[in-house]
Design a protein around this motif. Sequence first.
Motif, PDB file in Angstrom:
ATOM      1  N   LEU A  33     -35.963  51.467   7.640  1.00 58.01           N
ATOM      2  CA  LEU A  33     -35.672  50.641   6.464  1.00 58.01           C
ATOM      3  C   LEU A  33     -35.918  51.415   5.178  1.00 58.01           C
ATOM      4  O   LEU A  33     -35.091  51.408   4.271  1.00 58.01           O
ATOM      5  N   LEU A  34     -37.052  52.091   5.121  1.00 58.30           N
ATOM      6  CA  LEU A  34     -37.409  52.807   3.898  1.00 58.30           C
ATOM      7  C   LEU A  34     -36.624  54.102   3.729  1.00 58.30           C
ATOM      8  O   LEU A  34     -36.327  54.506   2.607  1.00 58.30           O
ATOM      9  N   ALA A  35     -36.255  54.738   4.818  1.00 58.40           N
ATOM     10  CA  ALA A  35     -35.530  56.008   4.732  1.00 58.40           C
ATOM     11  C   ALA A  35     -34.122  55.838   4.176  1.00 58.40           C
ATOM     12  O   ALA A  35     -33.578  56.774   3.605  1.00 58.40           O
ATOM     13  N   CYS A  36     -33.546  54.672   4.336  1.00 59.66           N
ATOM     14  CA  CYS A  36     -32.183  54.508   3.836  1.00 59.66           C
ATOM     15  C   CYS A  36     -32.149  54.031   2.394  1.00 59.66           C
ATOM     16  O   CYS A  36     -31.106  53.623   1.903  1.00 59.66           O
ATOM     17  N   CYS A  77     -46.390  58.101   2.590  1.00 56.26           N
ATOM     18  CA  CYS A  77     -46.023  59.396   3.185  1.00 56.26           C
ATOM     19  C   CYS A  77     -44.667  59.869   2.676  1.00 56.26           C
ATOM     20  O   CYS A  77     -44.500  61.044   2.347  1.00 56.26           O
ATOM     21  N   PHE A  78     -43.699  58.972   2.615  1.00 55.50           N
ATOM     22  CA  PHE A  78     -42.381  59.354   2.123  1.00 55.50           C
ATOM     23  C   PHE A  78     -42.434  59.763   0.654  1.00 55.50           C
ATOM     24  O   PHE A  78     -41.708  60.661   0.239  1.00 55.50           O
ATOM     25  N   ASN A  79     -43.268  59.105  -0.121  1.00 59.99           N
ATOM     26  CA  ASN A  79     -43.341  59.402  -1.552  1.00 59.99           C
ATOM     27  C   ASN A  79     -44.300  60.529  -1.890  1.00 59.99           C
ATOM     28  O   ASN A  79     -44.399  60.921  -3.050  1.00 59.99           O
ATOM     29  N   PHE A  85     -45.619  63.043   6.520  1.00 57.09           N
ATOM     30  CA  PHE A  85     -45.131  61.946   7.337  1.00 57.09           C
ATOM     31  C   PHE A  85     -45.254  62.312   8.818  1.00 57.09           C
ATOM     32  O   PHE A  85     -44.881  63.395   9.230  1.00 57.09           O
ATOM     33  N   GLU A  86     -45.811  61.397   9.600  1.00 55.94           N
ATOM     34  CA  GLU A  86     -45.952  61.598  11.048  1.00 55.94           C
ATOM     35  C   GLU A  86     -45.441  60.366  11.765  1.00 55.94           C
ATOM     36  O   GLU A  86     -45.539  59.247  11.255  1.00 55.94           O
ATOM     37  N   LEU A 167     -37.579  62.594   7.194  1.00 55.25           N
ATOM     38  CA  LEU A 167     -37.837  63.028   5.819  1.00 55.25           C
ATOM     39  C   LEU A 167     -36.540  63.409   5.105  1.00 55.25           C
ATOM     40  O   LEU A 167     -36.366  63.129   3.919  1.00 55.25           O
ATOM     41  N   LEU A 168     -35.622  64.044   5.825  1.00 51.29           N
ATOM     42  CA  LEU A 168     -34.326  64.402   5.248  1.00 51.29           C
ATOM     43  C   LEU A 168     -33.566  63.150   4.831  1.00 51.29           C
ATOM     44  O   LEU A 168     -33.026  63.093   3.720  1.00 51.29           O
ATOM     45  N   CYS A 169     -33.535  62.140   5.697  1.00 49.13           N
ATOM     46  CA  CYS A 169     -32.854  60.889   5.350  1.00 49.13           C
ATOM     47  C   CYS A 169     -33.462  60.282   4.095  1.00 49.13           C
ATOM     48  O   CYS A 169     -32.739  59.872   3.179  1.00 49.13           O
TER      49      CYS A 169
END
Length: 185
Positions: A33-36, A77-79, A85-86, A167-169
């Motif tokens: 959800l957060l990656a997109c 982690c994403f921010n 991120f794990e 992480l790339l997404c």
Amino acid sequence: MTEMTDYTQAQLLLEKHDIFVSPSEAHGTISGLLACGLNIDEKDYLIMLSDVFNDGQSFSNELKGLFGQMFTHVMSCFNSEEPNFELYLPNEDETLLDKANALVAWVSGFLLGFGLKQKDYGKLSVDVKEVINDFSEITKLDTDFGEEEEDQQAFHEIVEYIRVSALLCFAEMGRETVTPSKTLH
């Protein structure tokens, strides 16, 4: 950064409340959800999770706490400036089979979360499309790993690929639109 609940304890909590998904699948769904690139608040993501994990029924406060912890952890982690991120997988002392099954569940969850809101796949970059295709293939992974060193190594390489791909997404789709929901006073 928020510490995650022990994996086994999270599994017991989900089972106690008759939520029959693994902690890794729930974490993967929130990550997807957060990656997109969703800028979602607690109420919105809990509604989405309850729709897919609990037939639309509201979660108990204990479960809201667990999912809130996952949401906050993934968001931070994403921010983060550091790539910390794990994936949320069983403890290292679990069998490779258990960890591999949890990995497939995490990837399935990621695809679910990603697909809940990302409807226009035509607008995705080539790299993100490749990640989604690779993740779809990973969900078909034969998890019948042995405990040999080469199987352990292969598993860790797959985990690293998935981690970097998530992480790339986020870097391509989420970095500019996802912000922690904090009110400054």
